[in-house]
Enzyme design. Structure first.
Site, PDB file in Angstrom:
ATOM      1  N   ASP A  84     -21.102  10.338 -29.251  1.00  0.00           N
ATOM      2  CA  ASP A  84     -20.595  11.289 -28.275  1.00  0.00           C
ATOM      3  C   ASP A  84     -19.217  10.809 -27.823  1.00  0.00           C
ATOM      4  O   ASP A  84     -18.916   9.615 -27.900  1.00  0.00           O
ATOM      5  CB  ASP A  84     -21.538  11.396 -27.063  1.00  0.00           C
ATOM      6  CG  ASP A  84     -21.216  12.627 -26.220  1.00  0.00           C
ATOM      7  OD1 ASP A  84     -21.421  13.748 -26.710  1.00  0.00           O
ATOM      8  OD2 ASP A  84     -20.728  12.463 -25.095  1.00  0.00           O
ATOM      9  N   ARG A  94     -34.837  12.896 -31.224  1.00  0.00           N
ATOM     10  CA  ARG A  94     -34.341  12.863 -29.846  1.00  0.00           C
ATOM     11  C   ARG A  94     -35.477  12.487 -28.891  1.00  0.00           C
ATOM     12  O   ARG A  94     -35.287  11.699 -27.966  1.00  0.00           O
ATOM     13  CB  ARG A  94     -33.777  14.241 -29.503  1.00  0.00           C
ATOM     14  CG  ARG A  94     -33.353  14.461 -28.067  1.00  0.00           C
ATOM     15  CD  ARG A  94     -31.994  13.884 -27.833  1.00  0.00           C
ATOM     16  NE  ARG A  94     -31.492  14.235 -26.516  1.00  0.00           N
ATOM     17  CZ  ARG A  94     -31.828  13.618 -25.394  1.00  0.00           C
ATOM     18  NH1 ARG A  94     -32.687  12.626 -25.418  1.00  0.00           N
ATOM     19  NH2 ARG A  94     -31.301  13.988 -24.246  1.00  0.00           N
ATOM     20  N   ARG A 125     -20.809  19.783 -34.314  1.00  0.00           N
ATOM     21  CA  ARG A 125     -22.106  19.560 -33.669  1.00  0.00           C
ATOM     22  C   ARG A 125     -23.277  19.931 -34.575  1.00  0.00           C
ATOM     23  O   ARG A 125     -24.312  20.419 -34.095  1.00  0.00           O
ATOM     24  CB  ARG A 125     -22.209  20.360 -32.360  1.00  0.00           C
ATOM     25  CG  ARG A 125     -21.194  19.969 -31.325  1.00  0.00           C
ATOM     26  CD  ARG A 125     -21.612  18.667 -30.637  1.00  0.00           C
ATOM     27  NE  ARG A 125     -21.023  18.587 -29.325  1.00  0.00           N
ATOM     28  CZ  ARG A 125     -21.689  18.814 -28.193  1.00  0.00           C
ATOM     29  NH1 ARG A 125     -22.957  19.112 -28.206  1.00  0.00           N
ATOM     30  NH2 ARG A 125     -21.076  18.725 -27.054  1.00  0.00           N
ATOM     31  N   ARG A 160     -29.640  20.211 -31.337  1.00  0.00           N
ATOM     32  CA  ARG A 160     -30.932  20.741 -30.886  1.00  0.00           C
ATOM     33  C   ARG A 160     -31.424  21.968 -31.627  1.00  0.00           C
ATOM     34  O   ARG A 160     -32.576  22.355 -31.486  1.00  0.00           O
ATOM     35  CB  ARG A 160     -30.853  21.032 -29.377  1.00  0.00           C
ATOM     36  CG  ARG A 160     -30.900  19.778 -28.536  1.00  0.00           C
ATOM     37  CD  ARG A 160     -30.415  20.036 -27.140  1.00  0.00           C
ATOM     38  NE  ARG A 160     -28.998  20.410 -27.181  1.00  0.00           N
ATOM     39  CZ  ARG A 160     -28.256  20.665 -26.119  1.00  0.00           C
ATOM     40  NH1 ARG A 160     -28.803  20.634 -24.935  1.00  0.00           N
ATOM     41  NH2 ARG A 160     -26.980  20.981 -26.256  1.00  0.00           N
ATOM     42  N   TYR A 214     -13.725  14.437 -17.856  1.00  0.00           N
ATOM     43  CA  TYR A 214     -15.114  14.098 -17.498  1.00  0.00           C
ATOM     44  C   TYR A 214     -15.156  12.847 -16.621  1.00  0.00           C
ATOM     45  O   TYR A 214     -15.982  12.745 -15.698  1.00  0.00           O
ATOM     46  CB  TYR A 214     -15.956  13.869 -18.760  1.00  0.00           C
ATOM     47  CG  TYR A 214     -16.279  15.139 -19.512  1.00  0.00           C
ATOM     48  CD1 TYR A 214     -17.385  15.913 -19.174  1.00  0.00           C
ATOM     49  CD2 TYR A 214     -15.479  15.570 -20.564  1.00  0.00           C
ATOM     50  CE1 TYR A 214     -17.679  17.085 -19.865  1.00  0.00           C
ATOM     51  CE2 TYR A 214     -15.766  16.738 -21.262  1.00  0.00           C
ATOM     52  CZ  TYR A 214     -16.866  17.497 -20.899  1.00  0.00           C
ATOM     53  OH  TYR A 214     -17.140  18.646 -21.579  1.00  0.00           O
TER      54      TYR A 214
HETATM   55  O1  CP3 Z   1     -21.010  17.054 -34.263  1.00  0.00           O
HETATM   56  C1  CP3 Z   1     -21.996  16.307 -34.361  1.00  0.00           C
HETATM   57  O2  CP3 Z   1     -23.086  16.670 -34.855  1.00  0.00           O
HETATM   58  C2  CP3 Z   1     -21.840  14.868 -33.950  1.00  0.00           C
HETATM   59  C3  CP3 Z   1     -22.179  14.531 -32.611  1.00  0.00           C
HETATM   60  C4  CP3 Z   1     -21.401  14.985 -31.395  1.00  0.00           C
HETATM   61  C5  CP3 Z   1     -22.042  15.091 -30.124  1.00  0.00           C
HETATM   62  N1  CP3 Z   1     -21.095  15.357 -29.191  1.00  0.00           N
HETATM   63  C6  CP3 Z   1     -23.508  14.919 -29.907  1.00  0.00           C
HETATM   64  C7  CP3 Z   1     -24.112  15.483 -28.673  1.00  0.00           C
HETATM   65  C8  CP3 Z   1     -20.043  15.261 -31.195  1.00  0.00           C
HETATM   66  C9  CP3 Z   1     -18.907  15.330 -32.202  1.00  0.00           C
HETATM   67  C10 CP3 Z   1     -19.857  15.469 -29.789  1.00  0.00           C
HETATM   68  C11 CP3 Z   1     -18.548  15.734 -29.169  1.00  0.00           C
HETATM   69  C12 CP3 Z   1     -18.473  16.058 -27.737  1.00  0.00           C
HETATM   70  N2  CP3 Z   1     -19.269  15.605 -26.733  1.00  0.00           N
HETATM   71  C13 CP3 Z   1     -17.448  16.867 -27.169  1.00  0.00           C
HETATM   72  C14 CP3 Z   1     -16.295  17.492 -27.908  1.00  0.00           C
HETATM   73  C15 CP3 Z   1     -16.688  18.661 -28.713  1.00  0.00           C
HETATM   74  C16 CP3 Z   1     -17.203  19.820 -27.928  1.00  0.00           C
HETATM   75  O3  CP3 Z   1     -18.327  20.250 -28.218  1.00  0.00           O
HETATM   76  O4  CP3 Z   1     -16.495  20.301 -27.036  1.00  0.00           O
HETATM   77  C17 CP3 Z   1     -17.697  16.923 -25.776  1.00  0.00           C
HETATM   78  C18 CP3 Z   1     -16.883  17.687 -24.763  1.00  0.00           C
HETATM   79  C19 CP3 Z   1     -18.842  16.113 -25.512  1.00  0.00           C
HETATM   80  C20 CP3 Z   1     -19.459  15.791 -24.192  1.00  0.00           C
HETATM   81  C21 CP3 Z   1     -20.853  16.260 -24.133  1.00  0.00           C
HETATM   82  N3  CP3 Z   1     -21.922  15.605 -24.702  1.00  0.00           N
HETATM   83  C22 CP3 Z   1     -21.342  17.419 -23.494  1.00  0.00           C
HETATM   84  C23 CP3 Z   1     -20.496  18.422 -22.740  1.00  0.00           C
HETATM   85  C24 CP3 Z   1     -22.724  17.440 -23.711  1.00  0.00           C
HETATM   86  C25 CP3 Z   1     -23.693  18.428 -23.099  1.00  0.00           C
HETATM   87  C26 CP3 Z   1     -23.595  19.750 -23.746  1.00  0.00           C
HETATM   88  C27 CP3 Z   1     -24.692  19.896 -24.726  1.00  0.00           C
HETATM   89  O5  CP3 Z   1     -24.447  20.382 -25.846  1.00  0.00           O
HETATM   90  O6  CP3 Z   1     -25.836  19.550 -24.344  1.00  0.00           O
HETATM   91  C28 CP3 Z   1     -23.069  16.325 -24.511  1.00  0.00           C
HETATM   92  C29 CP3 Z   1     -24.398  15.958 -25.020  1.00  0.00           C
HETATM   93  C30 CP3 Z   1     -24.539  15.942 -26.527  1.00  0.00           C
HETATM   94  N4  CP3 Z   1     -23.664  15.335 -27.382  1.00  0.00           N
HETATM   95  C31 CP3 Z   1     -25.609  16.491 -27.267  1.00  0.00           C
HETATM   96  C32 CP3 Z   1     -25.355  16.208 -28.625  1.00  0.00           C
HETATM   97  C33 CP3 Z   1     -26.218  16.550 -29.806  1.00  0.00           C
HETATM   98  C34 CP3 Z   1     -26.835  17.209 -26.695  1.00  0.00           C
HETATM   99  C35 CP3 Z   1     -27.669  16.241 -25.926  1.00  0.00           C
HETATM  100  C36 CP3 Z   1     -29.137  16.256 -26.272  1.00  0.00           C
HETATM  101  O7  CP3 Z   1     -29.516  16.223 -27.446  1.00  0.00           O
HETATM  102  O8  CP3 Z   1     -29.924  16.244 -25.315  1.00  0.00           O
END
Ligand code: CP3
Length: 340
Positions: A73, A36, A23, A27, A149
């Site tokens: 994502d 964003r 990740r 943010r 999910y």
């Molecule tokens: O790693 C990276 O920089 C690449 C991008 C990436 C995102 N999500 C961007 C994202 C990757 C590899 C993921 C994987 C992901 N997404 C997982 C598996 C890894 C883990 O962290 O467990 C899961 C379970 C998700 C599902 C998901 N997407 C959740 C639970 C959330 C909300 C939690 C949070 O951090 O806000 C997201 C949203 C998300 N995906 C964001 C980002 C940068 C934040 C959203 C935003 O910017 O408003």
């Protein structure tokens, strides 16, 4: 030019070890928050190649990481299967839940590659802008984690809705998992064809299942994805990340044909060295909260990891995603220490 991360996936030891962070685009970076905001909607950020390319490159530009990870994502896969998915600020992802077989019937039979085409365009654009020694990683969620999910319609503390469906209607749940195996394999194949050097399969919620369910819903589907991918892309490199599985990690690395395994932050370092690393390269596993804390606690945690794992094939990373409140100065402190 050699890519240190790919050397490690080929079981070489590199000193200093390659480093990237799960990740890493996110943010905690002001430049991410700016893009964003410009994009407005999170899925629009994922599906607009100019935006997604920019945020993929940002952490590499700022910190000189050894890998970029495609910005997308794991929930774009259900989205491309026709399930409504949206991201509400402060609430995380939301989906229209799939409660039963009728819900499953509303999904498309196959993933809509047209929906995902901008992701593959992002890969091509990132590829042409990346320094030659930096690896580009693609990814998907493992079927169990994505299904959890899809069934609950949101994140839940212990994935109770998906576990209940798996117990109550194993054949129906298996049909959902099968759909995700095919969709995920197609998605990874196209990522590899567009130019990613390796892919990581995130099984964030593997750790909530009993042993037999772990084999059935995590290990076997992941094995099938990798087999399908390698028919089309021989030798495709895969990193596995079954989070929170404890000693069952030994079974996972013995039976799932991955090239390296990512360790969550609860994994005992001696166990990782003695039971896992002689079998394959390992990646990890700094506690994301140690990176938030910084100071002497951070230095100590980094040193323990390096002292135990850096004598073998090893990639430095976090044990889960970087937290939004992480100070940038702590990431810099970490890099200076890892790179000596
Ligand atoms: O790693 C990276 O920089 C690449 C991008 C990436 C995102 N999500 C961007 C994202 C990757 C590899 C993921 C994987 C992901 N997404 C997982 C598996 C890894 C883990 O962290 O467990 C899961 C379970 C998700 C599902 C998901 N997407 C959740 C639970 C959330 C909300 C939690 C949070 O951090 O806000 C997201 C949203 C998300 N995906 C964001 C980002 C940068 C934040 C959203 C935003 O910017 O408003």
């Amino acid at each position: 030019m050699n890519k240190p991360l790919l050397d490690v996936l080929d079981h070489e030891r590199r000193t200093p070890p390659p480093v990237w962070l799960m990740r890493q685009a996110g943010r905690y970076l002001p430049e991410y928050r700016a893009v964003r905001e410009k994009a407005g909607d999170f899925l629009k950020l994922c599906f607009t190649p100019e935006f997604a390319t920019e945020v993929t490159l940002q952490p590499v530009r700022r910190f000189g990481f050894d890998a970029a990870i495609l910005f997308s994502d794991i929930l774009v896969v259900p989205y491309a299967l026709g399930q409504p998915v949206w991201y509400s600020v402060g609430e995380g992802p939301r989906l229209e839940p799939i409660a039963d077989r009728q819900g499953l019937q509303r999904l498309k039979g196959e993933i809509d590659q047209g929906v995902l085409a901008p992701v593959y365009e992002t890969i091509r654009q990132v590829k042409s802008n990346l320094p030659p020694q930096v690896a580009l990683l693609g990814f998907c969620g493992a079927p169990w984690t994505v299904a959890s999910y899809m069934v609950a319609g949101r994140g839940t503390p212990d994935q109770e809705p998906a576990r209940m469906l798996a117990y109550g209607d194993p054949a129906g749940f298996a049909a959902l998992i099968d759909r995700l195996v095919d969709a995920s394999a197609s998605y990874l194949i196209e990522q590899l064809r567009a130019g990613v050097d390796a892919v990581q399969i995130f099984d964030t919620w593997a750790g909530v299942l009993p042993a037999e369910e772990f084999r059935r819903w995590c290990m076997e589907p992941t094995q099938r994805i990798i087999a399908k991918v390698r028919v089309r892309v021989p030798g495709a490199k895969v990193i596995g990340f079954p989070r929170g599985v404890g000693a069952a990690l030994v079974r996972y690395v013995e039976e799932v044909p991955i090239d390296a395994v990512s360790l969550d932050w609860t994994t005992d370092l001696g166990f990782a060295r003695d039971q896992i690393q002689w079998r394959m390269p390992v990646q990890g596993n700094l506690d994301p909260l140690a990176l938030v804390a910084g100071g002497a606690a951070l230095d100590r945690a980094i040193d323990e990891i390096l002292d135990t794992l850096a004598d073998g094939p090893f990639v430095f990373n976090l044990g889960h995603g970087i937290l939004p409140q992480t100070p940038i100065a702590h990431v810099e402190q970490m890099l200076a220490r890892v790179r000596g």
